[in-house]
Design an enzyme around this catalytic site. Sequence first.
Site, PDB file in Angstrom:
ATOM      1  N   ARG A  58      -2.328  14.238 -11.835  1.00  0.00           N
ATOM      2  CA  ARG A  58      -1.480  13.039 -11.751  1.00  0.00           C
ATOM      3  C   ARG A  58      -2.294  11.753 -11.873  1.00  0.00           C
ATOM      4  NH1 ARG A  58      -0.790  10.841  -6.330  1.00  0.00           N
ATOM      5  NH2 ARG A  58       1.445  10.598  -6.597  1.00  0.00           N
TER       6      ARG A  58
ATOM      7  N   ASN B 156      -8.666  -0.844  -7.808  1.00  0.00           N
ATOM      8  CA  ASN B 156      -8.553   0.529  -7.324  1.00  0.00           C
ATOM      9  C   ASN B 156      -8.481   1.501  -8.516  1.00  0.00           C
ATOM     10  OD1 ASN B 156      -6.456   2.041  -4.768  1.00  0.00           O
ATOM     11  ND2 ASN B 156      -7.435   3.059  -6.454  1.00  0.00           N
TER      12      ASN B 156
ATOM     13  N   ARG C 267      -5.775  -4.601  -4.851  1.00  0.00           N
ATOM     14  CA  ARG C 267      -6.815  -4.016  -4.000  1.00  0.00           C
ATOM     15  C   ARG C 267      -7.929  -3.438  -4.864  1.00  0.00           C
ATOM     16  NH1 ARG C 267      -2.454   0.089  -3.585  1.00  0.00           N
ATOM     17  NH2 ARG C 267      -3.247   2.093  -4.337  1.00  0.00           N
TER      18      ARG C 267
ATOM     19  N   ARG D  31       3.620   0.304  -1.647  1.00  0.00           N
ATOM     20  CA  ARG D  31       2.771   0.467  -2.831  1.00  0.00           C
ATOM     21  C   ARG D  31       3.638   1.013  -3.973  1.00  0.00           C
ATOM     22  NH1 ARG D  31      -0.726   4.837  -1.261  1.00  0.00           N
ATOM     23  NH2 ARG D  31       1.065   5.301   0.054  1.00  0.00           N
TER      24      ARG D  31
ATOM     25  N   GLU E 234       3.183   2.814  -6.557  1.00  0.00           N
ATOM     26  CA  GLU E 234       2.974   4.207  -6.961  1.00  0.00           C
ATOM     27  C   GLU E 234       3.542   5.198  -5.963  1.00  0.00           C
ATOM     28  OE1 GLU E 234      -0.793   3.242  -4.591  1.00  0.00           O
ATOM     29  OE2 GLU E 234       0.699   2.199  -5.809  1.00  0.00           O
TER      30      GLU E 234
ATOM     31  N   ASP F 141      -7.195   7.577   1.940  1.00  0.00           N
ATOM     32  CA  ASP F 141      -5.751   7.456   2.151  1.00  0.00           C
ATOM     33  C   ASP F 141      -5.109   8.843   2.145  1.00  0.00           C
ATOM     34  OD1 ASP F 141      -6.716   7.326  -0.530  1.00  0.00           O
ATOM     35  OD2 ASP F 141      -4.828   6.532  -1.251  1.00  0.00           O
TER      36      ASP F 141
ATOM     37  N   GLU G 210      -9.682  18.493  -6.383  1.00  0.00           N
ATOM     38  CA  GLU G 210      -9.970  17.174  -5.804  1.00  0.00           C
ATOM     39  C   GLU G 210     -10.639  17.282  -4.437  1.00  0.00           C
ATOM     40  OE1 GLU G 210      -7.158  13.324  -4.630  1.00  0.00           O
ATOM     41  OE2 GLU G 210      -6.366  15.367  -4.457  1.00  0.00           O
TER      42      GLU G 210
END
Length: 585
Positions: A180, A224, A233, A300, A302, A336, A538
């Site tokens: 993604r 970011n 940010r 946010r 997204e 996050d 990840e």
Amino acid sequence: MAIIVMIFTLFILSLTAMNMIKSETCTSTNKGPVIPTTPLVIFLEKVQEAALQSYGYKGFDAKLYVDMSLKQNLSATVEAFNKLPRTVNGSIPTHDLDVFIGKYLNGADEDLVYVEPVDFVAEPEGFLPKVKNSEVRAWALEVHSLWKNLSRKVSDHVLENPELYTLIPLKNPVIIAGSRYREVYYWDSYWIIRGLLASNMYETAKGIVSNLVSLIDQFGYVLNGARAYYSNRSQPPLLAAMIVEIYNRTGDLDLVRRSLPALLKEYHFWNSGIHKVTIQDAQGSNHSLSRYYAMWNEPRPESSTIDSKTASKLPNICEKRQFYRELASAAESGWDFSSRWMRNEPDLTTTSTTSILPVDLNAFLLKMELDVAFLANLVGDTSIFARFTEASQNRQRAINCIFWNAEMGQWLDYWLGNSYTSEDIYKWEDIHQNKKSFASNFVPLWIELFNSDDITTRKVVQSLENSGLLQPAGIAGTLSNTGQQWDFPNGWPPIQHMIIEGLARSGLEEARALAKDIVIRWIRTNYVAYKKTGAMYEKYDVTKCGAYGGGGVYVAQTGFGWANGVVLALLEEFGWPEDLKIDYY
């Protein structure tokens, strides 16, 4: 009757006064700038909300919709969207939304297209010379080949009509993270570059740095990620470290000269305004340190629908706005989300990132100061060299005074309480150090100024071994299992790499031995998971070998840029003996 009217009037006046007080409180607690997003992003958030209402939560990914682009101009698309039929509860019938999306929107992955990396070869010359085990070498070549899968360039359509896209066009080809994450991310890029250097892909690495420099030229800081909705940010500042690594391999002084002005701009961003905090230590000396602080106080984009749902637990708009800023600031940290930022775990609404001086951010900035001084010295700029050398000495003192806890043998995050003077200088108090063990507490060891101190390093090694963070398959982010992805039992590639590298560069034999032990655990879990599933991940569940990580709001992501980079960088530095089993369970 007159008395009733008077009482009612007083009641209305008191309500007005209360609202004014609430408004003032809201203003005072929610200070800080807000960088507005684009009309396109705002519209795509509405599509995201409509999609959730129509399709439901199963398989829903909020980010998908803000990554889509327009087939026609925005005004025509908005007009068509507003004409769609609605049911009684306000949702758009599924068929009608399907037809609209097919007619007016492009898929989320159409703004970047595949491009063959110019410097990729199937087996680079001198590749991983310390890897003697044939199984490990074969696997490492497969990981190396993944750079081809993740290579992209901006589509010509984006360059011709940028107003139809949320993607920020970048000049050079990029390596995406994967799944993604279809665009460039800031701090991911450091570990991607470390892997590219192990793969001898120097031109691709330089192109990534040039792209990030262009973001500083355009915005004043590295975003970011390369999307319009990320413009409020940044992420952990590692651009200078990327340039140093590339210079050490290539000797490219031209890249250093071109990048230095941007690095000075980025340094100012992190050391002024909302990011800068002045704190007085126990001896009365003042220190300047930095914190994460996003320039945003809305959901946010997204993950707008998710943020809004979480915030619905809060009683008023003031608290919601502050919560949104704290969430975005946690996203700026890269962590996050995590109990590390929560006042009361596992309640995500108690996230208070802007109230924390983070150990790792200030370690990154110390590294930046040392790296900029090194780069300035290379090009003969004595003024910048002297300025940043002094800044690094000041920050080293600050880190020792504010974060170091000798009893625990860790550097600890510091919570900013209400103890500050009239000049907005916080006064250090022991009770405000966060005494919980996080993997980030060990990141300063990555910096030579700390790993070269044997006394400190010995304490840190003992503390890490006794912390509970070291698990069978690597280092966990925290000890709290909250369901958030940066909490237990997940371990993340960049954390492993920084701590391993810090330990390995120490002069202590026990530190180097621990580094090698963690390398074996981490490489094995990556290998076993890859052999089971055919993918790199990840993050990983460090409680068992070969298990990928979970938690958070999306499924496990594969690809994966920084996982590949860390494996290749570790194999390059540590190798793998012929007689050491790799598929150990």
